[in-house]
Enzyme design. Structure first.
Site, PDB file in Angstrom:
ATOM      1  N   ARG A  55      55.245  22.302   1.044  1.00 35.53           N
ATOM      2  CA  ARG A  55      56.686  22.083   0.899  1.00 35.53           C
ATOM      3  C   ARG A  55      56.919  20.588   0.772  1.00 35.53           C
ATOM      4  NH1 ARG A  55      57.810  19.829   5.789  1.00 35.53           N
ATOM      5  NH2 ARG A  55      55.940  20.021   7.051  1.00 35.53           N
ATOM      6  N   ASP A  70      49.607  24.787  -2.355  1.00 36.64           N
ATOM      7  CA  ASP A  70      49.386  25.803  -1.325  1.00 36.64           C
ATOM      8  C   ASP A  70      47.868  25.954  -1.199  1.00 36.64           C
ATOM      9  OD1 ASP A  70      49.046  28.033   0.198  1.00 36.64           O
ATOM     10  OD2 ASP A  70      50.364  29.331  -0.979  1.00 36.64           O
ATOM     11  N   TYR A 159      43.140  30.527  17.072  1.00 31.94           N
ATOM     12  CA  TYR A 159      43.042  29.128  16.651  1.00 31.94           C
ATOM     13  C   TYR A 159      41.638  28.586  16.958  1.00 31.94           C
ATOM     14  CZ  TYR A 159      44.233  24.112  16.541  1.00 31.94           C
ATOM     15  OH  TYR A 159      44.277  22.768  16.276  1.00 31.94           O
TER      16      TYR A 159
HETATM   17  C1  AKB Z   1      47.217  22.318  19.766  1.00 32.89           C
HETATM   18  O1  AKB Z   1      47.728  22.140  20.882  1.00 32.89           O
HETATM   19  O2  AKB Z   1      47.177  23.408  19.189  1.00 32.89           O
HETATM   20  C2  AKB Z   1      46.559  21.144  19.089  1.00 32.89           C
HETATM   21  C3  AKB Z   1      45.109  21.073  19.394  1.00 32.89           C
HETATM   22  C4  AKB Z   1      44.652  20.593  20.716  1.00 32.89           C
HETATM   23  O3  AKB Z   1      44.309  21.408  18.579  1.00 32.89           O
HETATM   24  N1  AKB Z   1      47.219  19.933  19.467  1.00 32.89           N
END
Ligand code: AKB
Length: 342
Positions: A55, A70, A159
């Site tokens: 964006r 993207d 993550y």
């Molecule tokens: C998060 O909090 O997701 C990031 C990281 C520590 O990778 N700041």
């Protein structure tokens, strides 16, 4: 011509001969991207750095070229790098921890799909590639204090899983295809220039913003939650220093532990009180982000980064607090937790 001799000429860890860089930055309008793009342009020249994001526009990308990309579209990413004549891809586009936990499928698609596209572009075009990993790449069974460079990595968040997988993918492209991949395991990053988006360590940024705005803050992480942190100028210098480091000195690549401090909410509050004595810290714990933080290390061992490419951090907690508060005072402030989690 290189404009800033600091990085290249005075540093024993850096290669002697340095070529003109042509750099593509993905996720350039994110928290790291804004500061890093500006710094790269200061060093290599404005036109040498193509900022890209999903964006935004030229106006947001400081002075220099900008392109909408993207990263889920591999052809578009590769074309952008090719058109720019890139020799380096700084791949930053990714979801952070809290958002990734609420949208795990999207997190996998973006964090891993986007990285694979960036690696493929680097392979096809012969580019070097930097991408950040995180303290989130660690998990249950990892020593929490003095977390070693090489240790058990069994994260339980999407993550974290994407970060470990990303480290392995980058190693794979280095060993199999000879792509010069390098990465850092970033701790929480704190910046006054751009708001973070959807992380777990973002409370620290929120606390500084709220301290200036209202003199108080309700932390979603509880007391005693120690996590590694680093001020953004140190993070930006680390990326550049690592990317310019002599490859023959690197025993590791993806990714190096880096940290500047290990702090909990109360430590940051105490540091703020040196400047704002009435600052009030309260707690309103968010179980989701608390659980994420509880799975992460308290304090990384960054000795491999120091030994192999001269990592150093200039800012300690009080130095960072002074600089954050000075910069935040008198400028429009971005929002707190609620805005960040959108
Ligand atoms: C998060 O909090 O997701 C990031 C990281 C520590 O990778 N700041």
């Amino acid at each position: 011509m290189l404009k800033d001799p600091y990085v290249v000429l005075k540093d024993p860890y850096v290669r002697r001969e340095i070529n003109m860089r042509r750099i593509l930055v993905t996720g350039a309008l994110g928290q790291i991207g804004r500061d890093l793009t500006a710094r790269l342009r200061g060093i290599y020249g404005h036109d040498a750095v193509l900022a890209s994001d999903i964006r935004g526009d030229h106006g947001e990308a400081s002075s220099g070229p900008f392109r909408l990309v993207d990263v889920a579209d591999g052809d578009a990413l590769c074309e952008a790098a090719k058109d720019h004549g890139a020799d380096t891809i700084i791949h930053l586009a990714a979801l952070l921890s809290a958002t990734a936990e609420s949208k795990p499928m999207l997190a996998w698609q973006l964090n891993i799909g986007g990285l694979l596209n960036a690696l493929e572009a680097a392979r096809v075009l012969g580019c070097r590639l930097f991408t950040p990993s995180s303290i989130a790449a660690f998990g249950a069974g990892t020593p929490k204090k003095g977390t070693p460079q090489d240790t058990l990595q069994r994260p339980s968040t999407m993550y974290g899983i994407s970060k470990v997988s990303g480290e392995l993918l980058c190693d794979y492209y280095f060993h199999k295809y000879g792509v010069d991949t390098r990465g850092l395991r970033f701790p929480g990053l704190i910046s006054h220039a751009a708001p973070p988006g959807g992380g777990t360590t973002d409370y620290a940024v929120d606390m500084y913003v709220s301290a200036v705005k209202s003199g108080q803050y309700r932390s979603y992480l509880g007391p005693g939650t120690f996590l590694d942190m680093m001020y953004m100028p140190d993070a930006v210098e680390s990326v550049i220093r690592l990317m310019e480091a002599d490859a023959t000195r690197l025993k590791h690549r993806n990714a190096f532990n880096v940290t500047a401090m290990s702090v909990d909410p109360e430590a940051i509050a105490s540091s703020i009180r040196r400047r704002i004595p009435d600052f009030r810290l309260e707690y309103d714990i968010d179980p989701v982000r608390q659980a994420i933080a509880d799975g992460w290390p308290d304090a990384l061992d960054a000795s491999a980064a120091r030994e192999e490419w001269g990592f150093r951090a200039k800012y300690d907690l009080d130095g960072m607090t002074d600089d954050m508060l000075s910069n935040l005072s008198g400028k429009p402030l971005y929002g707190g937790n609620e805005a960040i989690l959108q």
